[in-house]
Design an enzyme around this catalytic site. Sequence first.
Site, PDB file in Angstrom:
ATOM      1  N   GLY A   8       0.850  -1.201   0.000  1.00  0.00           N
ATOM      2  CA  GLY A   8       0.000   0.000   0.000  1.00  0.00           C
ATOM      3  C   GLY A   8       0.878   1.240   0.000  1.00  0.00           C
ATOM      4  N   GLY A  11      -0.318   4.927  -0.927  1.00  0.00           N
ATOM      5  CA  GLY A  11      -1.376   5.596  -0.155  1.00  0.00           C
ATOM      6  C   GLY A  11      -0.864   6.791   0.629  1.00  0.00           C
ATOM      7  CD  GLN A  12      -3.224  10.837   4.761  1.00  0.00           C
ATOM      8  OE1 GLN A  12      -3.838   9.946   5.343  1.00  0.00           O
ATOM      9  NE2 GLN A  12      -3.258  12.095   5.154  1.00  0.00           N
ATOM     10  CG  ASP A  34      -0.144   0.940  -4.238  1.00  0.00           C
ATOM     11  OD1 ASP A  34      -0.173   1.506  -3.135  1.00  0.00           O
ATOM     12  OD2 ASP A  34      -1.145   0.880  -4.990  1.00  0.00           O
ATOM     13  CB  ILE A  35      -3.208  -2.665  -6.286  1.00  0.00           C
ATOM     14  CG1 ILE A  35      -3.990  -3.497  -7.276  1.00  0.00           C
ATOM     15  CG2 ILE A  35      -3.912  -1.342  -5.993  1.00  0.00           C
ATOM     16  CD1 ILE A  35      -5.310  -4.015  -6.725  1.00  0.00           C
ATOM     17  CG  ASP A  52      -5.125  -7.673  -5.244  1.00  0.00           C
ATOM     18  OD1 ASP A  52      -5.270  -7.417  -4.027  1.00  0.00           O
ATOM     19  OD2 ASP A  52      -6.042  -8.133  -5.960  1.00  0.00           O
ATOM     20  CE1 TYR A 141     -10.035   2.271   8.141  1.00  0.00           C
ATOM     21  CE2 TYR A 141     -10.781   3.617   9.991  1.00  0.00           C
ATOM     22  CZ  TYR A 141      -9.778   3.219   9.124  1.00  0.00           C
ATOM     23  OH  TYR A 141      -8.529   3.774   9.228  1.00  0.00           O
ATOM     24  CE  LYS A 145      -7.695   0.394  10.272  1.00  0.00           C
ATOM     25  NZ  LYS A 145      -6.535  -0.071   9.518  1.00  0.00           N
ATOM     26  CB  ILE A 171      -2.614  10.856   9.126  1.00  0.00           C
ATOM     27  CG1 ILE A 171      -2.640   9.634  10.064  1.00  0.00           C
ATOM     28  CG2 ILE A 171      -1.182  11.249   8.789  1.00  0.00           C
ATOM     29  CD1 ILE A 171      -1.927   9.817  11.362  1.00  0.00           C
TER      30      ILE A 171
HETATM   31  C1  AKB Z   1     -10.544   7.836   8.597  1.00  0.00           C
HETATM   32  O1  AKB Z   1     -11.033   8.953   8.820  1.00  0.00           O
HETATM   33  O2  AKB Z   1     -11.197   6.872   8.161  1.00  0.00           O
HETATM   34  C2  AKB Z   1      -9.093   7.624   8.928  1.00  0.00           C
HETATM   35  C3  AKB Z   1      -8.914   7.150  10.331  1.00  0.00           C
HETATM   36  C4  AKB Z   1      -9.063   8.078  11.451  1.00  0.00           C
HETATM   37  O3  AKB Z   1      -8.635   6.008  10.541  1.00  0.00           O
HETATM   38  N1  AKB Z   1      -8.365   8.847   8.714  1.00  0.00           N
END
Ligand code: AKB
Length: 319
Positions: A8, A11-12, A34-35, A52, A141, A145, A171
Amino acid sequence: MKNILVVGAGGQIGSELVPFLRNTYGVNNVVAADIDESKCKNLSDGPFEKLDATDGKTFAEIVKKHKIDAIYNMVALLSATGEKNPELAWKINMGALENSLNIAKENKCAVFTPSSIGAFGPTTPMDNTPQDTIMQPNTIYGVCKVSGELLSNYYYERFGVDTRSVRFPGIISNVTLPGGGTTDYAVEIYYEAIKQQKYTSNLDKGTFLDMMYMPDAIKACADLMEADPAKLKHRNSFNITAMSFDPEIIGDEIRKHIPEFKLSYDVDPVKQAIANSWPNSMDDSCAREEWGWNPKYNLAEMTIDMLEKIQEKHDKGLI
Ligand code: AKB
């Protein structure tokens, strides 16, 4: 000498983590994967692999080919994007982690995977959120996590895989834009302040969230991976934060440099509901005690740097 794979990488976080790690461990010792190769143009000074992360066979071949010692798994669909396609979010976020853990187990690698403030939920204590507390997120999400934290701890306990992780807040960076996160407003506001001297926030005033400037976030990943394992009482995952603010506070800080800056609101109900379920501010004392976490940037210092760097890009016609 360590060989590191950053998955990845475009990514950011990955796009700034790779140069930092190459600087520390040597350009040829840090493989970017990265993909999407087009997102990794700024990483062409060192090795690159198209990957991937849900493809375990190719992933394993790359780890063997480069004799990888540590995998930084930075692959994730963020919170707001995840809500648009929960099945895909689970498939990508958990698929990348499951492959990282299994390949690490087979090849004796360490694994870093970021968790997030998104691992918390509406029943979590909102202020000064403790390290060990109630975690019942209501986003896909967040479910990924929490599952990821548990699975990573399990691989450490059961198979001895050296898994480590931090719960990142929002971030803020000026190199690669985030995409599909709830905290993205805190990046966009700086770009719009430079480009248009105004910004419409999709989170409401009074929405406090933890945040961090990218140089501190990158250093956190590297410092935790170098930490003395004997001192780690926790592994997956450490609360870390550098500041907590709402849109009004960041708007006021920007106005110190751009007095004409105007902030208005058009609240996105999906993002607002997610933000409301996350902590206002976390207690990161365990990270401070166990591996010396100590961020450098506060809101004032970050704002000066962000505005300076984005102004430079604007002057060069890059944004
Ligand atoms: C999001 O907003 O989804 C991310 C996070 C806080 O994990 N930046």
